[in-house]
Every structure is written in C-alpha cells, then in structure tokens.
Design an enzyme around this catalytic site. Structure first.
Site, mmCIF file in Angstrom:
data_model
loop_
_atom_site.group_PDB
_atom_site.id
_atom_site.type_symbol
_atom_site.label_atom_id
_atom_site.label_comp_id
_atom_site.label_asym_id
_atom_site.label_seq_id
_atom_site.Cartn_x
_atom_site.Cartn_y
_atom_site.Cartn_z
ATOM 1 N N CYS A 91 25.083 14.745 -15.613
ATOM 2 C CA CYS A 91 25.481 15.770 -14.648
ATOM 3 C C CYS A 91 26.361 16.868 -15.240
ATOM 4 O O CYS A 91 26.134 18.058 -14.923
ATOM 5 C CB CYS A 91 26.130 15.145 -13.422
ATOM 6 S SG CYS A 91 27.244 13.766 -13.732
ATOM 7 N N ARG A 146 26.477 3.852 -22.883
ATOM 8 C CA ARG A 146 27.774 3.388 -22.407
ATOM 9 C C ARG A 146 28.207 2.166 -23.207
ATOM 10 O O ARG A 146 27.417 1.248 -23.436
ATOM 11 C CB ARG A 146 27.702 3.070 -20.911
ATOM 12 C CG ARG A 146 27.376 4.308 -20.086
ATOM 13 C CD ARG A 146 27.212 4.063 -18.625
ATOM 14 N NE ARG A 146 26.758 5.287 -17.956
ATOM 15 C CZ ARG A 146 26.415 5.358 -16.680
ATOM 16 N NH1 ARG A 146 26.480 4.264 -15.923
ATOM 17 N NH2 ARG A 146 26.015 6.514 -16.156
ATOM 18 N N HIS A 195 19.412 16.434 -10.349
ATOM 19 C CA HIS A 195 20.563 17.067 -9.712
ATOM 20 C C HIS A 195 20.072 18.269 -8.916
ATOM 21 O O HIS A 195 19.404 19.147 -9.456
ATOM 22 C CB HIS A 195 21.596 17.490 -10.755
ATOM 23 C CG HIS A 195 22.184 16.326 -11.481
ATOM 24 N ND1 HIS A 195 21.727 15.901 -12.707
ATOM 25 C CD2 HIS A 195 23.162 15.466 -11.119
ATOM 26 C CE1 HIS A 195 22.399 14.821 -13.075
ATOM 27 N NE2 HIS A 195 23.279 14.547 -12.139
#
Length: 412
Positions: A107, A136, A158
């Site tokens: 994002c 991650r 998005h």
C-alpha cells in the site's frame, strides 16, 4: 490458517503431503525455511488462480500496476510501518549507509502511484491491482508448510476513492469474493475486525477517524444482510476490516479474503482529489485481497478438496495412455491436437502395464485419461475415463473437446 488450532488436518488431506504427491512445491534447506519453491505444476495452479481473480476484477475496472520489492526507509516512516512493525521488516544497508527495507506490504508504494499527479473527482475512483510477493520476518518456530511463510504472495488491490464512493466499492469487492469462493464450495461468514480502544498505541489515527470508519463497515454489513460478528483488536494498523471466514469440507474455519477501509494513510500522505468546487478533497483507500495469501489459500484449498482440483485448475488435465507401442503414433496425434487447443496434456509412453499407468494417473488426481488401443486407432475415437472411476465410453476427439471446453468455461 485455521482458527481452530487444536483440530489437526487428517494425514491424507495435509497440504504438505498433497503438495508433494501432486508435485506442486518443495522446500530447500539451502534456500531456507518459510521460502517455498514452486514447481512448473504448482506455478500453473498459482497462475490459473490469479487469472481467475483478475478476470473478476477486470469487470470492475481495475488496472494493473507494478512496484519494486524494496524501498527507502523514509516511505515506511511516513506510512507509520517503520515505527509499528520495524522488527518484522527485512532491513538492507546499501553502500554509503543508505537504509532500505524489503516490502512487507504494497500500500505505501501504491500511494505514490496515485500521488504522481493531481487527480480530478472525474477520475475517481482509481483502482490498482497487483499480485506480488511481500516479505515478513516471522520467527522460525512459527513457520509451517504454506500456512506461515516468509515470502507471501498477495493478490493485492487498492481503490483510491471519494468517501461517497466507499460503500459501492466495498460491495463490488464483496461480489467478487462471493463469486470466487462459491466456485470452490466454501461457505463464508464475515468478521468485522475493529480496533481495541484500550490499546490506541497499536494503531494510527484519531478515535474520531476509527469511529467513522467502523460505523461505515457496520452499515455496509447491515445492508448486505451479512452473517457477521465483531472482533475488537483484529483491525489493521491503519483501519478496520471485513475479514471473510471460509468453512471448509472438514468444518474448519479459515480467514481468507479481506476488505479494509483506510482513512489514515490518505491523511499521512496528504492524498486527495480536486472536487467540483476546485478544492482539495481528502479521499479514502480500500485495501482488498481476494485470496489474501496465495500460499495459505492453496494450502486451504488442497485440504478442502483433498487434492482433487477441478479440471480448469488441474496442472495436468488429460493423460493419454497408449496400451502398446503400435498405438503410440495415434496417441501422439491425440496429444498434439489437445495441446494445440490449449488443453494441458501428457502422454505416457512408458513400458508399464495399463493397470499401473491408470493407478499412477489416479494417484496424481488427473481429471481424465484416454486409453488408446486397437479399437480406438481403427475407429479414430478415444476411450474416456475419469479419476472418479466413471467410464464415459468411446467418443470422437471433437466431442471430447466440447465436453472439456464446457467444463472449463463453467469452472465446474
């Protein structure tokens, strides 16, 4: 990942076992835990799933974008991710001491595509979609199969829209989620994942922003007449979520798709459009992922279906089995014709017995196999059998192709 952690997957449905049997993915100690490697067959499954999601999104005007896998530290400082999730980031120190991070989400990058030039209200909403890996730094003890990995493939999107457009955009995405999961026979219910007011330090933004965003989601769920529950403390860093919980064939619940309303990142990045009055109008961002994580979704799907993938999704759709060497020329012609029409086909020309060839096909859960013998060569037909043991009899190749095309187009 299943919410019912105490309920283990039966051995024959464990996605790790099925992934090995179907030759979809593997892990390497040299590459590292939590970093799955996808075989040609597994990659095909990923591509077909992503193609389906894109097909559903394209109906609603989404456009593809592409971003790099790393970013300067400054981007995540501005978004708030560096402060809140700094320990979960993979850090890179480049020459001259420059600091970068491997992206854990998309994002912040996408905000910069929207912000590249002034946007008029007439151009709203802007809908961006991208299927890409994020990374991650999970603890090694938490890694397991495809359900918890370091490299996560998100079918991310998005929507940058006006506040007046939020409800319509949410409902469009909800339609896509319903269509996608109905295809696989999942039943869905909705979790309204809200923030925990007693721990405001975990989130970005003011109490007023959170109140407005959460009330908006309540109204959307009410209008949809959704089977929903509220879950304080399950919100994202920047906003509340509609998390879709899928019940599989074994009665287990998994979080899959998500739609998130974000009123915070537009504030932090000063995102807006020029409205009818020529004024700068603050916008909203709607984050969504239909599969969420491709890795986790494929794990859930394999266990839900017991590895029996539908025809359109099967990496090998047809196996051609000549009974003897004299049948191989015709079998090759069949294989070439099927392949030329876009069917994924393999030819078994080994010297094994027909019985062993058929057992191998069924173990690999290939939807259909064609037995080619003297009768088929003479009559220019194919003997069609399916993995469920049903003999569909002899037919012309053209009739078989029509059957295949219908089943694939309907994703049945």
């Amino acid at each position: 990942m299943s919410d019912k952690k105490e309920q283990k997957t039966p051995g024959e449905r464990d996605h790790r076992r099925l992934g090995q049997e179907l030759d979809l993915f593997t892990f390497s100690e040299l590459v590292g835990p939590g970093l799955p490697l996808w075989t040609p067959r597994g990659t095909l499954v990923r591509q077909e799933l992503d193609r389906y999601v894109w097909e559903l999104r394209a109906r609603h005007g989404y456009e593809r974008v592409t971003i790099p896998h790393i970013t300067k530290r400054a981007l995540y400082e501005k978004s708030g991710h560096w402060e809140k999730f700094g320990e979960e980031l993979f850090h890179i120190t480049a020459r001259e001491g420059r600091e970068y991070a491997v992206k854990p989400m998309n994002c912040p990058h996408h905000t910069q595509i929207f912000a590249r030039r002034p946007m008029s209200y007439r151009e709203m909403p802007q809908r961006y979609a991208e299927t890409t890996m994020v990374y991650r730094d999970e603890q090694s003890g938490e890694l397991g199969g495809l359900t918890r990995v370091l490299s996560i493939t998100q079918d991310d999107s998005h929507v940058f829209c006006r506040l007046s457009q939020v409800k319509e955009e949410f409902l469009r995405i909800w339609d896509t989620v319903d269509t996608f999961y109905k295809t696989f026979g999942f039943s869905l219910h909705v979790r309204l994942s809200f923030h925990d007011p007693s721990s405001p330090e975990k989130y970005l933004g003011t109490p007023e922003i959170w109140k407005n965003a959460e009330n908006a989601l309540r109204e959307i769920a009410k209008e949809r007449c959704a089977d929903s529950v509220e879950a304080p403390g399950e919100a994202a860093l920047y906003g509340p979520k509609l998390d879709f919980m899928a019940t599989d064939s074994m009665g287990r619940s998994h979080q899959v798709a998500t739609i998130q309303l974000d009123l915070n990142l537009p504030e932090r990045f000063d995102l807006g459009c020029v409205n009818e009055k020529g004024e700068h109008e603050r916008i909203a961002i709607i984050h969504s992922a239909i599969m969420g994580s491709l890795e986790r979704f494929i794990a859930v799907l394999l266990e839900h279906l017991g590895g029996v993938l539908p025809l359109w999704l099967s990496p090998v759709q047809i196996k051609v089995l000549p009974i003897a060497e004299r049948h191989q020329t015709y079998a090759r012609e069949i294989g070439t014709t099927l392949r030329d029409t876009g069917i994924r086909v393999e030819l078994d020309e080994s010297n094994e017995t027909l019985g062993k060839k058929i057992r191998e096909v069924k173990m690999q859960k290939i939807p259909y196999f064609l037995v080619i013998g003297d009768k088929e060569v003479e009559s220019k037909t194919v003997a069609v059998e399916s993995r469920d043991g049903k003999n569909k009899g002899s037919m012309t190749l053209q009739n078989f192709l029509e059957l295949l095309k219908k089943e694939i187009s309907e994703r049945s």
